[in-house]
Each structure stands twice: as structure tokens, then as C-alpha cells.
Design a protein around this motif. Structure first.
Motif, PDB file in Angstrom:
ATOM      1  N   GLY A  43     -42.577  58.994  10.260  1.00 60.29           N
ATOM      2  CA  GLY A  43     -42.558  57.735  10.576  1.00 60.29           C
ATOM      3  C   GLY A  43     -41.643  56.838   9.770  1.00 60.29           C
ATOM      4  N   PRO A  44     -41.937  55.516   9.831  1.00 65.04           N
ATOM      5  CA  PRO A  44     -40.808  54.501   9.053  1.00 65.04           C
ATOM      6  C   PRO A  44     -40.687  54.575   7.657  1.00 65.04           C
ATOM      7  CG  PRO A  44     -42.691  53.370  10.163  1.00 65.04           C
ATOM      8  CD  PRO A  44     -42.744  54.703  10.621  1.00 65.04           C
ATOM      9  N   TYR A  45     -39.692  54.170   7.051  1.00 63.08           N
ATOM     10  CA  TYR A  45     -39.784  53.861   5.739  1.00 63.08           C
ATOM     11  C   TYR A  45     -38.779  52.873   5.029  1.00 63.08           C
ATOM     12  CZ  TYR A  45     -35.541  56.862   5.723  1.00 63.08           C
ATOM     13  OH  TYR A  45     -34.153  57.513   5.916  1.00 63.08           O
ATOM     14  N   GLN A  46     -39.055  52.421   3.996  1.00 66.13           N
ATOM     15  CA  GLN A  46     -38.158  51.393   3.420  1.00 66.13           C
ATOM     16  C   GLN A  46     -36.944  51.914   2.630  1.00 66.13           C
ATOM     17  OE1 GLN A  46     -39.964  48.284   0.922  1.00 66.13           O
ATOM     18  NE2 GLN A  46     -38.027  47.447   0.368  1.00 66.13           N
ATOM     19  N   ASP A  47     -35.785  51.928   2.939  1.00 66.41           N
ATOM     20  CA  ASP A  47     -34.723  52.510   2.391  1.00 66.41           C
ATOM     21  C   ASP A  47     -34.171  51.674   1.244  1.00 66.41           C
ATOM     22  OD1 ASP A  47     -32.329  53.773   1.186  1.00 66.41           O
ATOM     23  OD2 ASP A  47     -32.160  54.894   3.116  1.00 66.41           O
ATOM     24  N   LYS A  48     -34.497  51.684  -0.223  1.00 65.82           N
ATOM     25  CA  LYS A  48     -34.141  50.883  -1.108  1.00 65.82           C
ATOM     26  C   LYS A  48     -32.583  51.070  -1.487  1.00 65.82           C
ATOM     27  CE  LYS A  48     -37.038  50.236  -4.764  1.00 65.82           C
ATOM     28  NZ  LYS A  48     -38.010  50.711  -5.824  1.00 65.82           N
ATOM     29  N   VAL A  49     -32.018  52.214  -1.224  1.00 65.88           N
ATOM     30  CA  VAL A  49     -30.724  52.497  -1.532  1.00 65.88           C
ATOM     31  C   VAL A  49     -29.678  51.568  -0.594  1.00 65.88           C
ATOM     32  CG1 VAL A  49     -28.715  54.131  -1.831  1.00 65.88           C
ATOM     33  CG2 VAL A  49     -30.883  54.790  -2.591  1.00 65.88           C
ATOM     34  N   ASP A  79     -34.090  56.652  -2.627  1.00 71.72           N
ATOM     35  CA  ASP A  79     -35.385  55.829  -3.010  1.00 71.72           C
ATOM     36  C   ASP A  79     -35.646  55.358  -1.912  1.00 71.72           C
ATOM     37  OD1 ASP A  79     -36.815  54.208  -4.493  1.00 71.72           O
ATOM     38  OD2 ASP A  79     -34.946  53.203  -5.786  1.00 71.72           O
ATOM     39  N   ARG A  80     -36.758  55.924  -1.498  1.00 67.78           N
ATOM     40  CA  ARG A  80     -37.709  55.484  -0.306  1.00 67.78           C
ATOM     41  C   ARG A  80     -39.410  55.174  -0.231  1.00 67.78           C
ATOM     42  NH1 ARG A  80     -34.777  60.379   3.235  1.00 67.78           N
ATOM     43  NH2 ARG A  80     -32.653  59.657   3.169  1.00 67.78           N
ATOM     44  N   ILE A  81     -39.497  54.181   0.283  1.00 66.39           N
ATOM     45  CA  ILE A  81     -40.936  53.844   0.404  1.00 66.39           C
ATOM     46  C   ILE A  81     -41.263  54.058   1.685  1.00 66.39           C
ATOM     47  CG2 ILE A  81     -42.679  51.973   0.036  1.00 66.39           C
ATOM     48  CD1 ILE A  81     -40.830  50.623  -2.040  1.00 66.39           C
ATOM     49  N   HIS A  82     -42.328  55.107   1.867  1.00 63.74           N
ATOM     50  CA  HIS A  82     -42.915  55.470   3.185  1.00 63.74           C
ATOM     51  C   HIS A  82     -44.223  54.833   3.181  1.00 63.74           C
ATOM     52  CE1 HIS A  82     -40.008  58.618   4.326  1.00 63.74           C
ATOM     53  NE2 HIS A  82     -40.052  58.976   2.850  1.00 63.74           N
ATOM     54  N   LEU A  83     -44.227  53.827   4.137  1.00 58.97           N
ATOM     55  CA  LEU A  83     -45.723  53.290   4.199  1.00 58.97           C
ATOM     56  C   LEU A  83     -46.549  53.884   4.786  1.00 58.97           C
ATOM     57  CD1 LEU A  83     -44.375  49.469   4.712  1.00 58.97           C
ATOM     58  CD2 LEU A  83     -45.555  50.538   2.734  1.00 58.97           C
ATOM     59  N   THR A  84     -47.278  54.804   4.255  1.00 58.67           N
ATOM     60  CA  THR A  84     -48.181  55.863   4.976  1.00 58.67           C
ATOM     61  C   THR A  84     -49.206  56.299   3.974  1.00 58.67           C
ATOM     62  OG1 THR A  84     -48.079  58.064   6.048  1.00 58.67           O
ATOM     63  CG2 THR A  84     -46.587  57.788   4.078  1.00 58.67           C
ATOM     64  N   SER A 132     -48.719  54.057   0.244  1.00 56.98           N
ATOM     65  CA  SER A 132     -47.061  54.619   0.264  1.00 56.98           C
ATOM     66  C   SER A 132     -47.278  55.830  -0.328  1.00 56.98           C
ATOM     67  CB  SER A 132     -46.388  53.524  -0.239  1.00 56.98           C
ATOM     68  OG  SER A 132     -46.598  52.129  -0.091  1.00 56.98           O
ATOM     69  N   LEU A 133     -46.023  56.663   0.155  1.00 50.71           N
ATOM     70  CA  LEU A 133     -45.634  57.598  -0.599  1.00 50.71           C
ATOM     71  C   LEU A 133     -44.064  57.301  -1.135  1.00 50.71           C
ATOM     72  CD1 LEU A 133     -47.002  60.719   1.399  1.00 50.71           C
ATOM     73  CD2 LEU A 133     -47.804  59.977  -0.948  1.00 50.71           C
ATOM     74  N   VAL A 134     -43.734  57.533  -2.358  1.00 52.23           N
ATOM     75  CA  VAL A 134     -42.275  57.262  -2.661  1.00 52.23           C
ATOM     76  C   VAL A 134     -41.659  58.464  -2.928  1.00 52.23           C
ATOM     77  CG1 VAL A 134     -40.946  55.892  -4.431  1.00 52.23           C
ATOM     78  CG2 VAL A 134     -43.126  54.725  -3.479  1.00 52.23           C
ATOM     79  N   VAL A 135     -40.461  58.482  -2.464  1.00 53.19           N
ATOM     80  CA  VAL A 135     -39.495  59.659  -2.632  1.00 53.19           C
ATOM     81  C   VAL A 135     -38.137  59.450  -3.290  1.00 53.19           C
ATOM     82  CG1 VAL A 135     -38.161  61.529  -1.611  1.00 53.19           C
ATOM     83  CG2 VAL A 135     -40.296  60.787  -0.314  1.00 53.19           C
ATOM     84  N   TRP A 136     -38.112  59.871  -4.348  1.00 54.82           N
ATOM     85  CA  TRP A 136     -37.065  59.294  -5.229  1.00 54.82           C
ATOM     86  C   TRP A 136     -36.271  60.611  -5.900  1.00 54.82           C
ATOM     87  CZ3 TRP A 136     -36.289  58.914 -11.035  1.00 54.82           C
ATOM     88  CH2 TRP A 136     -35.074  58.062 -11.188  1.00 54.82           C
ATOM     89  N   ASN A 137     -34.794  60.453  -5.795  1.00 55.16           N
ATOM     90  CA  ASN A 137     -33.925  61.276  -6.495  1.00 55.16           C
ATOM     91  C   ASN A 137     -32.565  60.493  -7.024  1.00 55.16           C
ATOM     92  OD1 ASN A 137     -31.647  63.013  -6.980  1.00 55.16           O
ATOM     93  ND2 ASN A 137     -33.203  64.801  -6.818  1.00 55.16           N
ATOM     94  N   PRO A 138     -32.196  60.248  -8.137  1.00 59.58           N
ATOM     95  CA  PRO A 138     -31.062  59.433  -8.460  1.00 59.58           C
ATOM     96  C   PRO A 138     -29.806  59.707  -8.133  1.00 59.58           C
ATOM     97  CG  PRO A 138     -31.861  60.355 -10.610  1.00 59.58           C
ATOM     98  CD  PRO A 138     -32.944  60.726  -9.284  1.00 59.58           C
ATOM     99  N   TRP A 139     -29.762  61.110  -7.860  1.00 59.22           N
ATOM    100  CA  TRP A 139     -28.460  61.940  -7.417  1.00 59.22           C
ATOM    101  C   TRP A 139     -27.398  61.891  -8.600  1.00 59.22           C
ATOM    102  CZ3 TRP A 139     -29.439  65.512  -3.893  1.00 59.22           C
ATOM    103  CH2 TRP A 139     -28.226  66.200  -3.754  1.00 59.22           C
ATOM    104  N   GLN A 140     -26.391  62.058  -8.221  1.00 62.80           N
ATOM    105  CA  GLN A 140     -25.249  62.251  -9.461  1.00 62.80           C
ATOM    106  C   GLN A 140     -24.904  61.068 -10.352  1.00 62.80           C
ATOM    107  OE1 GLN A 140     -21.868  64.788  -8.259  1.00 62.80           O
ATOM    108  NE2 GLN A 140     -21.569  65.590 -10.464  1.00 62.80           N
ATOM    109  N   GLU A 141     -24.107  60.375  -9.510  1.00 62.74           N
ATOM    110  CA  GLU A 141     -23.603  59.111 -10.079  1.00 62.74           C
ATOM    111  C   GLU A 141     -24.502  58.237 -10.694  1.00 62.74           C
ATOM    112  OE1 GLU A 141     -21.383  56.734  -7.182  1.00 62.74           O
ATOM    113  OE2 GLU A 141     -20.899  55.230  -8.863  1.00 62.74           O
TER     114      GLU A 141
END
Ligand code: BG6
Length: 279
Positions: free
Chosen positions: A175-181, A200-205, A228-237
Motif C-alpha cells: 500500500g501507499p506510504y509517505q516518502d520523507k526522502v 525514510d518512509r511512513i507507511h500508514l498501515t 504506521s510502520l516506519v522504515v528507515w536506513n540513512p544509507w552511506q552519505e
């Protein structure tokens, strides 16, 4: 200091009180600064479920990077610029209020010293309840002890250990999510759900069951009481600019957070439990 058959308290090299649980089926460590779970390892496979940054600051001067930070009574940036991100309790000392030992489960209850402060001036009681057994159950219980309703948010901001982020798949998120990046709303979640850049995503679920499938194993999550379920990984930079992340640390971690991002109203006398079970 022994708190029960399987629970001990010690002082870390940086002077922080640490609670250690070592029962017949699992071990866990927790810092009383932030009521912050640092590690959880079930003995059936001796596999560490949580990731703790080797550069985490553990002296109480800032929130700990890794483990399970507790975000409350708000998630993310505060409404006022001078207030801390992710709320008031990951920066304060907690105390153990109850310990129960069983052969295959240890129950710990903790509370922060203060449940109100700038940005949240209400009468509330907050309790962290941990059930440490074959799996780890983490419950953050909010109770309205006042005469007025209030609105709060928060998250169990869990950092999971993965062997290689490039090989991870997340299952159970659709389903949909808010992409904070990208600062956009996306219609559908990726399938298969892999991580290959800053995320950096907020899944409204309210989906409950999520798996983090690694090249070698899978970590199962059961979530409850979230919007919500939030998925976060800051990655390299981004990691390179974070003092408490090592250069390649992002390769071994993934945050999947059971969160209340939309604000939840609690009437006087009511309680709410935000829960994540990690297996
Ligand atoms: O650096 P902090 O305050 O621990 O936050 C880490 C991350 O936490 C996540 O929950 C947020 O969605 C991210 O935007 C944020 O960067």
C-alpha cells in the motif's frame, strides 16, 4: 547488584546503569538512560536481533544510536523547533518498577522519571513492559491520569541487525506510504521490498506481521496499537555526517518502527498499548 534470579544491574564504563537479563531461554541488556533496550538474543539460535552502533554515545549526553529507542509523546520533529526530535523520554533516566522471573520468561516494567515537560503538559503515566522469553515483547503503555483528553504520538524505533542490507527483503508491507526522502506520497510499496538507497518512509498501515528476510535468516515482527510502520536506513552519505554512525554501519541495520504518527487522542482514565513482538 542482583534484582532477581535472572536480572542484574551494573554500571557501565561510562557510568550508566545497565540492566542485564540472562534467563534459560534468552538474554537482554537495557540502559536505564532512555529505558533503552540494547540487545536481545534468544538462546534457541544465539542470534542477536538488534543492531547497536559501535559509535553509539552511551554516557547519557544524547540518545543511544541503535537498540530500541523509545519515542514519546511525539514522533519525529516536535511542533516547536527548540524541542527534541522523537519526544521527551529517550533523553531521561528510567527506573525499574517490577521484576518477575519465571523459568522461561522474565517480565520487567519500567517508568521514566518524568512524563510531562515542554511540548506535553498533561497528566500521563508511561510504562515500558518487556517480556523476555523465546521472543521479546516490548509494550509502551500510555495512561491518561488527568481530567482532560490529550493527543500523543510515539514509536518503538527498533534497529534490527541484518547481515547485508543489500540482500534484505521486507515482507508484509503493502500500500501507499509517505516518502520523507523524496517528500512525496507513493501509491504502492515496492515488491519485492528491498533497500538500495537512503530510505525514510511512513507507511500508514495497521498491518501487524512483518518479516525482515536476510540472506541467512528471518526476523519476525508482530506489531500492535500503531497507525504506521516506519522504515528507515540513512544509507552511506547521511551516515557519514552522523557522529554516532560508523562509515559502513548502515549496511548492518534496518529500522522498522511500530509508530503513532497521526496523533492518538486518549480520554481521561484510558490506556493505550503500542507493542512490537520480535522473534
Ligand atoms: O537521529 P534520530 O533523531 O534518532 O532519528 C533517526 C530517524 O528516525 C526515523 O524514525 C525518522 O523517520 C527519520 O527522519 C530520522 O532521521
Amino acid at each position: 547488584m542482583k534484582l532477581s534470579t535472572h536480572v542484574f544491574q551494573r554500571t557501565s564504563d561510562q557510568g550508566m546503569p545497565i540492566i542485564s537479563v540472562d534467563n534459560p531461554v534468552a538474554s537482554l541488556e537495557l540502559s536505564l538512560f532512555g529505558g533503552h533496550v540494547l540487545s536481545f538474543m534468544p538462546k534457541r539460535d544465539n542470534r542477536q536481533r538488534l543492531w547497536l552502533s559501535p559509535k553509539a554515545v552511551m554516557d547519557g549526553s544524547k540518545p543511544i544510536r541503535g537498540g530500541i529507542p523509545l519515542c514519546w509523546p511525539w514522533f519525529g520533529q516536535a511542533s516547536q523547533a527548540d524541542l527534541p526530535a522523537h519526544g521527551l523520554v529517550r533523553n531521561q533516566m528510567w527506573q525499574v518498577i517490577r521484576v518477575d522471573d519465571d523459568m522461561d520468561e522474565t517480565r520487567l516494567q519500567l517508568q521514566p522519571k518524568q512524563c510531562s515537560g515542554p511540548g506535553f503538559v498533561h497528566s500521563a503515566e508511561l510504562t515500558l513492559e518487556l517480556l523476555i522469553g523465546h521472543q521479546l515483547s516490548v509494550s509502551l503503555i500510555t495512561r491518561n491520569t488527568g481530567q482532560q483528553a490529550f493527543t500523543f504520538g510515539g514509536a518503538l524505533h527498533s534497529y534490527f541487525r541484518v547481515s547485508d542490507i543489500g540482500k534484505v527483503k521486507i515482507t508484509g508491507l503493502q500500500g501507499p506510504y509517505q516518502d520523507k526522502v523524496q517528500n512525496t506520497l507513493m501509491d504502492t510499496s515496492p515488491s519485492p521490498y528491498c533497500i538500495a538507497a537512503e530510505t525514510d518512509r511512513i507507511h500508514l498501515t495497521q498491518s501487524a506481521d512483518i518479516s525482515i528476510v536476510d540472506a541467512e535468516c528471518a526476523t519476525q515482527l508482530h506489531n500492535q496499537g500503531h497507525d504506521s510502520l516506519v522504515v528507515w536506513n540513512p544509507w552511506q552519505e547521511k551516515s557519514a555526517h552522523m557522529a554516532d554512525m560508523s562509515a559502513n554501519g548502515y549496511q548492518q541495520m534496518l529500522c522498522i518502527e511500530a509508530a503513532i504518527t497521526q496523533g492518538l487522542e486518549l480520554a481521561p482514565g484510558q490506556s493505550h498499548t503500542l507493542k512490537q513482538v520480535i522473534a
